[in-house]
Scaffold this motif. Structure first.
Motif, PDB file in Angstrom:
ATOM      1  N   CYS A 176      -0.980 -10.692  20.794  1.00 41.63           N
ATOM      2  CA  CYS A 176      -1.727  -9.814  21.698  1.00 41.63           C
ATOM      3  C   CYS A 176      -3.089  -9.454  21.112  1.00 41.63           C
ATOM      4  O   CYS A 176      -4.050  -9.214  21.859  1.00 41.63           O
ATOM      5  CB  CYS A 176      -0.962  -8.525  21.947  1.00 41.63           C
ATOM      6  N   LEU A 177      -3.168  -9.416  19.781  1.00 45.42           N
ATOM      7  CA  LEU A 177      -4.399  -8.979  19.126  1.00 45.42           C
ATOM      8  C   LEU A 177      -5.393 -10.112  18.919  1.00 45.42           C
ATOM      9  O   LEU A 177      -6.591  -9.861  18.755  1.00 45.42           O
ATOM     10  CB  LEU A 177      -4.055  -8.337  17.770  1.00 45.42           C
ATOM     11  N   ILE A 192       4.702  -6.690  24.664  1.00 44.84           N
ATOM     12  CA  ILE A 192       4.014  -7.818  24.025  1.00 44.84           C
ATOM     13  C   ILE A 192       3.720  -8.905  25.049  1.00 44.84           C
ATOM     14  O   ILE A 192       2.628  -9.487  25.084  1.00 44.84           O
ATOM     15  CB  ILE A 192       4.862  -8.379  22.870  1.00 44.84           C
ATOM     16  N   GLY A 203      -0.044  -9.806  25.933  1.00 44.97           N
ATOM     17  CA  GLY A 203      -0.345 -11.153  25.462  1.00 44.97           C
ATOM     18  C   GLY A 203      -0.678 -12.086  26.599  1.00 44.97           C
ATOM     19  O   GLY A 203      -1.598 -12.914  26.494  1.00 44.97           O
ATOM     20  N   ILE A 206       9.923  -3.486  23.827  1.00 42.88           N
ATOM     21  CA  ILE A 206       8.826  -3.935  22.952  1.00 42.88           C
ATOM     22  C   ILE A 206       8.380  -5.331  23.337  1.00 42.88           C
ATOM     23  O   ILE A 206       7.180  -5.608  23.462  1.00 42.88           O
ATOM     24  CB  ILE A 206       9.280  -3.893  21.477  1.00 42.88           C
ATOM     25  N   TYR A 207       9.341  -6.217  23.547  1.00 45.64           N
ATOM     26  CA  TYR A 207       8.995  -7.587  23.913  1.00 45.64           C
ATOM     27  C   TYR A 207       8.323  -7.647  25.284  1.00 45.64           C
ATOM     28  O   TYR A 207       7.447  -8.492  25.519  1.00 45.64           O
ATOM     29  CB  TYR A 207      10.247  -8.466  23.915  1.00 45.64           C
ATOM     30  N   SER A 266       9.054  -7.915  15.220  1.00 48.01           N
ATOM     31  CA  SER A 266       8.352  -7.388  16.394  1.00 48.01           C
ATOM     32  C   SER A 266       6.887  -7.106  16.075  1.00 48.01           C
ATOM     33  O   SER A 266       6.002  -7.345  16.900  1.00 48.01           O
ATOM     34  CB  SER A 266       9.041  -6.108  16.889  1.00 48.01           C
ATOM     35  N   ILE A 267       6.626  -6.615  14.854  1.00 51.82           N
ATOM     36  CA  ILE A 267       5.244  -6.373  14.431  1.00 51.82           C
ATOM     37  C   ILE A 267       4.481  -7.690  14.341  1.00 51.82           C
ATOM     38  O   ILE A 267       3.315  -7.787  14.740  1.00 51.82           O
ATOM     39  CB  ILE A 267       5.220  -5.626  13.086  1.00 51.82           C
ATOM     40  N   CYS A 290       0.218  -7.527  10.269  1.00 56.34           N
ATOM     41  CA  CYS A 290       1.184  -8.086  11.222  1.00 56.34           C
ATOM     42  C   CYS A 290       2.210  -8.987  10.550  1.00 56.34           C
ATOM     43  O   CYS A 290       3.399  -8.936  10.885  1.00 56.34           O
ATOM     44  CB  CYS A 290       0.457  -8.868  12.316  1.00 56.34           C
ATOM     45  N   TYR A 294       5.046 -10.346  16.084  1.00 52.50           N
ATOM     46  CA  TYR A 294       4.797 -10.832  17.440  1.00 52.50           C
ATOM     47  C   TYR A 294       3.567 -10.187  18.067  1.00 52.50           C
ATOM     48  O   TYR A 294       2.932 -10.772  18.955  1.00 52.50           O
ATOM     49  CB  TYR A 294       6.009 -10.546  18.334  1.00 52.50           C
ATOM     50  N   LEU A 295       3.210  -8.989  17.604  1.00 51.28           N
ATOM     51  CA  LEU A 295       2.045  -8.298  18.153  1.00 51.28           C
ATOM     52  C   LEU A 295       0.752  -9.076  17.935  1.00 51.28           C
ATOM     53  O   LEU A 295      -0.222  -8.881  18.649  1.00 51.28           O
ATOM     54  CB  LEU A 295       1.911  -6.907  17.525  1.00 51.28           C
ATOM     55  N   HIS A 296       0.746  -9.957  16.950  1.00 50.02           N
ATOM     56  CA  HIS A 296      -0.482 -10.681  16.622  1.00 50.02           C
ATOM     57  C   HIS A 296      -0.973 -11.534  17.788  1.00 50.02           C
ATOM     58  O   HIS A 296      -2.175 -11.733  17.952  1.00 50.02           O
ATOM     59  CB  HIS A 296      -0.245 -11.556  15.384  1.00 50.02           C
TER      60      HIS A 296
END
Length: 363
Positions: free
Chosen positions: A300-301, A42, A46, A38-39, A293-294, A257, A296-298
């Motif tokens: 990328c978004l 990201i 990212g 997952i990381y 982890s969710i 997120c 951390y997705l921010h």
């Protein structure tokens, strides 16, 4: 990473196992592998998105507004974290071979990213409010305020560094005994020598994250974007509905997120000094890991929400791809042809005087 460091300790005086057996809170190997994948995802997305924003602003588009300056700094903040992620993964798997200095720096990467990027996103919402809701009154003021945008960003970075100092100071590389074994494992966690300091920091740090890294930006975004949506509803524009959808997407993605992680963090912090079972603690740590982890997705978004939804930014992105293709072909075929690909490649790079070579890039 700030709160994986804060809570992933293997021995806790407040954890009680009903069977009086040692309670190990170490991640299951499957969990470690999943987290690594997952990381890595990201990190890849990212890195690509935020690097493109920085390249665009440095070589293709001048920072003409306060929002441009804020967006560039958000990309820098997110890039700091995604660049740190591979080193964090590597060191976690190989007993922090890079040493105590790397432990402190990498352990503080998420903290400085969190505070700087969240506060900058709040600044963007405030600037958009002034630009749209107060457009007529603020036109002259906004042109003068551009001078101060870099000062505001400098203040945000200084504040973020100050809030990160406790993490930097107390994050240490140390040996932790393995339960039921004679050997030790090398850890990089927040480590305290005094109980009073530990109790204060274990409450203070998550409280600061929730208040400044989540609630303050959330309140700012909700207030500003609500006013913006009301103004757009009254506007007679063909782009109105698209603009409203973008505003909704920004707020919804932020909440999706960050809300789960902050709720899990609040729940865990409230129970820190209460008696709790080993299984309950394992479950809370698992929920924290997933929700983290969710969150951390921010990073990328952010590029998608704040940059690439715009027509001009998409145009810049396409031109970057064209330029990269042209430069690569020119390099590969330069030995075969004296003309290379220069006859049909048109670059969108800014000229030396700061102007763009393509008319579609003009503001």
């Amino acid at each position: 990473m700030l709160f994986s460091i804060l809570f992933n300790y293997s021995i806790d005086d407040y954890i009680n196992d009903p069977d009086d057996e040692p309670c190990s809170l170490d991640l299951h190997p499957v969990g470690v592998t999943t987290k690594t994948y997952i990381y890595s995802i990201i990190c890849a997305f990212g890195l690509m998105g935020n690097a493109l924003i920085m390249i665009t602003y440095m070589f293709y588009k001048r920072t003409k507004t306060m929002t441009d300056v804020y967006l560039f700094n958000v990309a820098v903040a997110d890039l700091i974290f995604v660049v740190a992620l591979p080193f964090i993964i590597y060191n976690e798997q190989y007993s922090w071979l890079m040493g105590p200095v790397a432990c402190k720096i990498l352990g503080s990467a998420y903290s400085i990213n969190l505070y700087s990027s969240m506060l900058l996103l709040a600044c963007i919402s405030g600037d958009r409010y002034v630009a749209i809701v107060q457009a007529r009154r603020s036109f002259g003021a906004r042109s003068r305020a551009m001078i101060y945008s870099r000062l505001i960003c400098s203040a945000v970075w200084g504040f973020a560094v100050a809030l990160t100092l406790p993490t930097l100071i107390y994050t240490k590389r140390y040996d932790e005994p393995v339960l039921g074994a004679q050997n030790v494992t090398v850890m990089c966690h927040l480590h305290f020598t005094e109980d009073d300091t530990a109790k204060v920091m274990k409450v203070l740090l998550p409280s600061l994250q929730m208040a400044i890294g989540f609630l303050l930006p959330l309140i700012m975004m909700v207030l500003c974007y609500s006013s913006i949506m009301c103004t757009l509803q009254r506007a007679q524009s063909s782009q109105r509905h698209k603009a409203i959808r973008v505003v909704l997407a920004v707020v919804v993605v932020f909440i999706v997120c960050h809300l789960p992680y902050n709720v899990a963090l609040l729940n865990h912090t409230l129970d820190l000094f209460k008696q709790r079972s080993c299984q309950a603690e394992k479950m809370k740590l698992r929920v924290l890991a997933i929700s983290r982890s969710i969150a951390y997705l921010h990073c990328c978004l952010n590029p998608v929400l704040y940059a690439f939804v715009g027509v001009k930014f998409r145009s810049h992105f396409r031109q970057i791809m064209v330029d990269l293709w042209c430069f690569s072909k020119k390099y590969i075929y330069s030995a075969r042809s004296s003309h290379g690909t220069s006859d049909f490649c048109v670059s969108g790079l800014k000229s030396s005087d700061g102007s763009n070579n393509m008319s579609s890039f003009s503001a």
